[in-house]
Design an enzyme around this catalytic site. Structure first.
Site, PDB file in Angstrom:
ATOM      1  N   ASP A 121       0.810  -1.218   0.000  1.00 14.20           N
ATOM      2  CA  ASP A 121       0.000   0.000   0.000  1.00 14.20           C
ATOM      3  C   ASP A 121       0.840   1.262   0.000  1.00 14.20           C
ATOM      4  O   ASP A 121       2.064   1.220  -0.115  1.00 14.20           O
ATOM      5  CB  ASP A 121      -1.091  -0.024   1.063  1.00 14.20           C
ATOM      6  CG  ASP A 121      -0.571   0.026   2.473  1.00 14.20           C
ATOM      7  OD1 ASP A 121      -1.320  -0.341   3.371  1.00 14.20           O
ATOM      8  OD2 ASP A 121       0.597   0.445   2.667  1.00 14.20           O
ATOM      9  N   LYS A 143      -4.675   3.052   0.202  1.00 11.12           N
ATOM     10  CA  LYS A 143      -5.833   3.740   0.779  1.00 11.12           C
ATOM     11  C   LYS A 143      -5.586   5.225   0.638  1.00 11.12           C
ATOM     12  O   LYS A 143      -5.098   5.865   1.555  1.00 11.12           O
ATOM     13  CB  LYS A 143      -5.971   3.369   2.252  1.00 11.12           C
ATOM     14  CG  LYS A 143      -6.325   1.921   2.473  1.00 11.12           C
ATOM     15  CD  LYS A 143      -6.306   1.636   3.952  1.00 11.12           C
ATOM     16  CE  LYS A 143      -6.608   0.176   4.219  1.00 11.12           C
ATOM     17  NZ  LYS A 143      -6.244  -0.200   5.569  1.00 11.12           N
ATOM     18  N   MET A 258       0.236  10.559  12.120  1.00 10.19           N
ATOM     19  CA  MET A 258      -1.055  10.884  11.501  1.00 10.19           C
ATOM     20  C   MET A 258      -1.645  12.159  12.108  1.00 10.19           C
ATOM     21  O   MET A 258      -2.858  12.246  12.310  1.00 10.19           O
ATOM     22  CB  MET A 258      -2.049   9.721  11.678  1.00 10.19           C
ATOM     23  CG  MET A 258      -1.634   8.474  10.940  1.00 10.19           C
ATOM     24  SD  MET A 258      -2.834   7.140  11.100  1.00 10.19           S
ATOM     25  CE  MET A 258      -2.361   6.477  12.685  1.00 10.19           C
TER      26      MET A 258
HETATM   27  N1  SAH Z   1       3.225   1.638  10.362  1.00 12.10           N
HETATM   28  C1  SAH Z   1       3.775   2.939  10.126  1.00 12.10           C
HETATM   29  C2  SAH Z   1       2.816   4.043  10.527  1.00 12.10           C
HETATM   30  C3  SAH Z   1       1.501   4.037   9.773  1.00 12.10           C
HETATM   31  S1  SAH Z   1       0.484   5.405  10.161  1.00 12.10           S
HETATM   32  C4  SAH Z   1       5.108   3.070  10.835  1.00 12.10           C
HETATM   33  O1  SAH Z   1       5.441   2.242  11.694  1.00 12.10           O
HETATM   34  O2  SAH Z   1       5.838   4.013  10.496  1.00 12.10           O
HETATM   35  C5  SAH Z   1       0.993   6.562   8.956  1.00 12.10           C
HETATM   36  C6  SAH Z   1       1.766   7.665   9.594  1.00 12.10           C
HETATM   37  O3  SAH Z   1       3.119   7.287   9.756  1.00 12.10           O
HETATM   38  C7  SAH Z   1       1.826   8.938   8.793  1.00 12.10           C
HETATM   39  O4  SAH Z   1       0.651   9.701   8.948  1.00 12.10           O
HETATM   40  C8  SAH Z   1       3.017   9.609   9.417  1.00 12.10           C
HETATM   41  O5  SAH Z   1       2.686  10.173  10.663  1.00 12.10           O
HETATM   42  C9  SAH Z   1       3.927   8.434   9.673  1.00 12.10           C
HETATM   43  N2  SAH Z   1       4.908   8.239   8.596  1.00 12.10           N
HETATM   44  C10 SAH Z   1       5.024   7.191   7.794  1.00 12.10           C
HETATM   45  N3  SAH Z   1       6.076   7.334   6.961  1.00 12.10           N
HETATM   46  C11 SAH Z   1       6.652   8.509   7.273  1.00 12.10           C
HETATM   47  C12 SAH Z   1       7.786   9.224   6.792  1.00 12.10           C
HETATM   48  N4  SAH Z   1       8.545   8.725   5.799  1.00 12.10           N
HETATM   49  N5  SAH Z   1       8.083  10.413   7.351  1.00 12.10           N
HETATM   50  C13 SAH Z   1       7.334  10.919   8.347  1.00 12.10           C
HETATM   51  N6  SAH Z   1       6.244  10.286   8.840  1.00 12.10           N
HETATM   52  C14 SAH Z   1       5.919   9.099   8.321  1.00 12.10           C
END
Ligand code: SAH
Length: 334
Positions: A121, A143, A258
């Site tokens: 995704d 999504k 998020m």
């Molecule tokens: N499972 C993921 C998080 C999913 S929720 C993890 O462990 O990182 C999605 C959120 O993750 C985004 O809204 C943001 O807050 C964060 N996120 C994911 N990738 C990111 C990135 N490269 N830089 C900053 N925030 C990130």
């Protein structure tokens, strides 16, 4: 039975009278016999008591049958039982890290390289898909907010169905699948369906995005912990279960995922809970990607500064004294 079974390791699936007949035939033919069944007839029970067969008292799950030379089915009761018996596929949940394919683990890469099906995704590091076999099927269940989406039930169903058809499925997600990634729901759905399932943890953006900007989530003498929260719903929302006053008093670094849209409300709730408005804060967007950006301010001013800088998702906010650590610029120089 015309087959010469002497010395074979045979398994009979099911414990009904038909299975009992098969067991007797196999024993007569000189096979070593194992029965896998939650329940069995008195004959099988008796043979097991006398040590003539090994009885594994449970339903068959994928992978159970692999060690045997010969597999005979007694009488599975339902179509689902049948699927379990035939299915030798698997599901592997792979955490893809924050975006740079270099931050995928070695085990994660190996799983991608050998997968028959990859269910991916939006936030997964898509460059890593170039490691997939040319004949692997890649299914994108992105999504996109406000756009096309695949429901979680549908994703669970996809994982289970492909694994049941005997394929090795990788569920590839950004960060770590168990950090706001619904990985545990997928794990439970797969286990419930009797699918052999593995978990390969990923580098979560909660730690990696700040780290890529040189901001540690802990620092000796500054903070003895960090708390990761979802800003998916703002404080005071009917679905919010976070205690912002407790967070404000926790003394830990606060990491918000998020939270781009809700950052202003979250900071206000932390101030209302007693956290000093001058507490250092930072936002890191697109952590580890070439487009990475960092904004630094205070708890009171970070939301405005992020808006002014045009910061969008994905971004991680960090609140706490660690955000004063000078950090790195884009070239990695302090
Ligand atoms: N499972 C993921 C998080 C999913 S929720 C993890 O462990 O990182 C999605 C959120 O993750 C985004 O809204 C943001 O807050 C964060 N996120 C994911 N990738 C990111 C990135 N490269 N830089 C900053 N925030 C990130």
């Amino acid at each position: 039975m015309d087959l010469n079974v002497t010395g074979m390791d045979a398994v009979v699936v099911g414990g009904d009278t038909r299975a009992a007949g098969q067991v007797s035939g196999l024993l007569d033919g000189g096979a070593r016999v194992t029965v896998i069944a939650a329940e069995a007839t008195a004959t099988i029970e008796d043979l097991a008591d006398r040590g003539l067969v090994t009885w594994i008292r449970r339903d068959v799950v994928a992978g159970d049958l692999a060690p045997y030379d010969l597999v005979l089915k007694g009488h599975p009761t339902t179509a689902a039982d049948d699927d379990r018996i035939l299915g030798t596929g698997s599901v592997t949940l792979v955490g893809g890290g924050p975006g740079d394919p270099g931050l995928v683990t070695v085990a994660g890469r190996a799983a991608i390289e050998s997968a028959d099906v990859i269910v991916t995704d939006r936030l997964a590091p898509l460059a890593a898909l170039s490691w997939a076999r040319a004949d692997a099927e890649v299914i994108d269940v992105a999504k996109v907010p406000g756009g096309r989406s695949t429901s979680q039930d549908e994703i669970n169903r996809l994982l289970v169905e492909h694994a049941k058809s005997g394929r090795h499925v990788v569920r590839f997600k950004g960060g770590d699948n168990f950090v706001f990634g619904r990985g545990s729901e997928e794990l439970l759905a797969c286990l419930d369906a009797g699918i052999a399932t593995r978990v390969i943890p990923g580098v979560t953006s909660a730690i990696a995005a700040p780290a890529m900007a040189g901001i540690p989530v802990t620092h000796r003498g500054l903070t003895q912990g960090f708390t990761v929260v979802s800003g998916h719903v703002p404080p005071g929302h009917a679905d919010s279960t976070l205690d912002y006053t407790a967070l404000a008093r926790s003394g830990s670094t606060i990491v918000v995922l998020m939270g781009v849209r809700t950052l202003g409300a979250i900071c206000a709730a932390l101030v209302a809970g007693g956290l000093d408005p001058d507490t250092p804060a930072a936002v890191v967007a697109d952590g580890s990607l070439p487009s990475q950006r960092v904004v630094r301010a205070t708890l009171a001013t970070i939301d405005g500064a992020a808006v002014e800088a045009g910061i969008g998702a994905p971004a991680v906010a960090v609140v706490g004294d660690v955000a004063t650590i000078p950090g790195l610029d884009a070239e990695g120089i302090a």
